[in-house]
Design a protein around this motif. Structure first.
Motif, PDB file in Angstrom:
ATOM      1  N   MET A 164      99.586  33.399 -25.518  1.00 61.94           N
ATOM      2  CA  MET A 164      99.540  32.129 -26.237  1.00 61.94           C
ATOM      3  C   MET A 164      98.706  31.144 -25.424  1.00 61.94           C
ATOM      4  SD  MET A 164     103.507  31.839 -27.513  1.00 61.94           S
ATOM      5  CE  MET A 164     103.209  30.482 -28.633  1.00 61.94           C
ATOM      6  N   ALA A 165      98.095  30.197 -26.131  1.00 65.77           N
ATOM      7  CA  ALA A 165      97.306  29.165 -25.454  1.00 65.77           C
ATOM      8  C   ALA A 165      97.335  27.881 -26.279  1.00 65.77           C
ATOM      9  CB  ALA A 165      95.873  29.624 -25.261  1.00 65.77           C
ATOM     10  N   MET A 166      97.352  26.762 -25.580  1.00 62.94           N
ATOM     11  CA  MET A 166      97.245  25.463 -26.211  1.00 62.94           C
ATOM     12  C   MET A 166      95.777  25.074 -26.184  1.00 62.94           C
ATOM     13  SD  MET A 166      96.769  21.993 -26.166  1.00 62.94           S
ATOM     14  CE  MET A 166      96.488  21.665 -24.459  1.00 62.94           C
ATOM     15  N   VAL A 167      95.269  24.618 -27.321  1.00 62.46           N
ATOM     16  CA  VAL A 167      93.873  24.185 -27.402  1.00 62.46           C
ATOM     17  C   VAL A 167      93.826  22.763 -27.942  1.00 62.46           C
ATOM     18  CG1 VAL A 167      92.954  26.526 -27.659  1.00 62.46           C
ATOM     19  CG2 VAL A 167      93.570  25.226 -29.695  1.00 62.46           C
ATOM     20  N   GLU A 168      92.883  22.002 -27.440  1.00 58.92           N
ATOM     21  CA  GLU A 168      92.738  20.615 -27.861  1.00 58.92           C
ATOM     22  C   GLU A 168      91.881  20.558 -29.126  1.00 58.92           C
ATOM     23  OE1 GLU A 168      92.244  16.342 -25.650  1.00 58.92           O
ATOM     24  OE2 GLU A 168      91.054  18.014 -24.920  1.00 58.92           O
ATOM     25  N   LEU A 169      92.508  21.015 -30.214  1.00 55.53           N
ATOM     26  CA  LEU A 169      91.855  21.064 -31.520  1.00 55.53           C
ATOM     27  C   LEU A 169      92.864  20.673 -32.592  1.00 55.53           C
ATOM     28  CD1 LEU A 169      90.067  24.554 -31.334  1.00 55.53           C
ATOM     29  CD2 LEU A 169      88.983  22.315 -31.115  1.00 55.53           C
ATOM     30  N   SER A 170      92.368  20.152 -33.683  1.00 53.36           N
ATOM     31  CA  SER A 170      93.228  19.922 -34.841  1.00 53.36           C
ATOM     32  C   SER A 170      93.559  21.267 -35.473  1.00 53.36           C
ATOM     33  CB  SER A 170      92.512  19.034 -35.869  1.00 53.36           C
ATOM     34  OG  SER A 170      91.429  19.756 -36.448  1.00 53.36           O
ATOM     35  N   PHE A 171      94.495  21.266 -36.383  1.00 54.67           N
ATOM     36  CA  PHE A 171      94.840  22.494 -37.093  1.00 54.67           C
ATOM     37  C   PHE A 171      93.602  23.078 -37.783  1.00 54.67           C
ATOM     38  CE2 PHE A 171      96.331  24.890 -40.752  1.00 54.67           C
ATOM     39  CZ  PHE A 171      97.337  25.657 -40.219  1.00 54.67           C
ATOM     40  N   ALA A 172      92.861  22.228 -38.489  1.00 52.79           N
ATOM     41  CA  ALA A 172      91.666  22.693 -39.215  1.00 52.79           C
ATOM     42  C   ALA A 172      90.602  23.228 -38.256  1.00 52.79           C
ATOM     43  CB  ALA A 172      91.091  21.571 -40.071  1.00 52.79           C
ATOM     44  N   GLN A 173      90.401  22.553 -37.132  1.00 51.16           N
ATOM     45  CA  GLN A 173      89.424  23.019 -36.153  1.00 51.16           C
ATOM     46  C   GLN A 173      89.860  24.360 -35.554  1.00 51.16           C
ATOM     47  OE1 GLN A 173      89.676  19.474 -33.744  1.00 51.16           O
ATOM     48  NE2 GLN A 173      87.577  18.853 -34.295  1.00 51.16           N
ATOM     49  N   ALA A 174      91.158  24.505 -35.315  1.00 53.34           N
ATOM     50  CA  ALA A 174      91.671  25.761 -34.773  1.00 53.34           C
ATOM     51  C   ALA A 174      91.474  26.895 -35.779  1.00 53.34           C
ATOM     52  CB  ALA A 174      93.143  25.619 -34.401  1.00 53.34           C
ATOM     53  N   GLN A 175      91.709  26.629 -37.044  1.00 58.05           N
ATOM     54  CA  GLN A 175      91.463  27.641 -38.069  1.00 58.05           C
ATOM     55  C   GLN A 175      90.007  28.100 -38.023  1.00 58.05           C
ATOM     56  OE1 GLN A 175      92.926  25.482 -41.570  1.00 58.05           O
ATOM     57  NE2 GLN A 175      94.299  27.211 -41.932  1.00 58.05           N
ATOM     58  N   HIS A 176      89.109  27.157 -37.875  1.00 53.99           N
ATOM     59  CA  HIS A 176      87.678  27.479 -37.783  1.00 53.99           C
ATOM     60  C   HIS A 176      87.396  28.317 -36.526  1.00 53.99           C
ATOM     61  CE1 HIS A 176      83.393  27.041 -38.412  1.00 53.99           C
ATOM     62  NE2 HIS A 176      83.272  26.632 -37.157  1.00 53.99           N
ATOM     63  N   ALA A 177      88.028  27.979 -35.416  1.00 54.41           N
ATOM     64  CA  ALA A 177      87.821  28.703 -34.156  1.00 54.41           C
ATOM     65  C   ALA A 177      88.312  30.147 -34.247  1.00 54.41           C
ATOM     66  CB  ALA A 177      88.520  27.978 -33.008  1.00 54.41           C
TER      67      ALA A 177
END
Length: 133
Positions: free
Chosen positions: A38-51
Motif C-alpha cells: 500500500m502507498a499514500m499518494v498526494e493525488l485526488s481520487f480522480a488523479q489517482a484513478q488516472h495514475a
C-alpha cells in the motif's frame, strides 16, 4: 480496523465480539502476507484513478482520505512502478508499512471465511454490502 472500533464505541459490537472480529481478520489477512503493498499518494481520487491506468487489474484505490490524499493498494511490483512514475512527476508518495493489500480486491477471497468465522458475533452482517476487508 477503525470500523470495528467505531462499531464497538457505537454499541453495535460488544468488546468480546470486536476482539473476535479483529482476531479473525488478522488471522486471515496474515495468509496474504507478502503478496501486497500500500502507498499514500498526494493525488485526488480522480488523479489517482488516472495514475492507475493500465494497472487496474493489479492496483486499486484503497481509500480517499482527503481531496489530495489517496491510498493505493495491490500488487507490490505494479505499485512500485506507479510510485516511480509519480515521483518522476514530483508527486509525493509514501509507502505504508504493510505487506498485504488491505482494502483491495486481493482481500475478496478471504470474505467467505471471515463471514463464517464471525457467525457467532452479535452484529448482523449484510453479505451484499461486505465486499472488502
Amino acid at each position: 480496523m477503525g470500523e470495528v472500533a467505531a462499531a464497538y464505541v457505537a454499541g453495535a459490537l460488544s468488546l468480546e465480539d470486536a476482539t473476535q472480529v479483529i482476531c479473525h481478520r488478522g488471522r486471515l489477512t496474515k495468509t496474504t502476507s507478502g503478496q501486497g503493498a500500500m502507498a499514500m499518494v498526494e493525488l485526488s481520487f480522480a488523479q489517482a484513478q488516472h495514475a492507475l491506468a493500465g494497472y487496474e487489474d493489479r492496483v486499486s484505490i484503497a481509500a480517499s482520505n482527503s481531496p489530495t490524499s489517496t491510498v493505493l493498494s495491490g500488487d507490490p511490483a505494479a505499485l512500485r512502478t506507479i510510485i516511480e512514475q509519480l515521483q518522476r512527476q514530483d508527486i509525493f508518495c509514501r509507502s505504508v508499512n504493510i505487506d498485504f493489500a488491505s482494502h483491495s480486491p486481493q482481500m475478496d477471497p478471504l470474505r467467505t471465511d471471515l463471514l463464517h468465522a464471525l457467525e457467532t458475533c452479535a452484529l448482523v452482517f449484510l453479505p451484499d454490502r461486505c465486499t472488502q476487508l
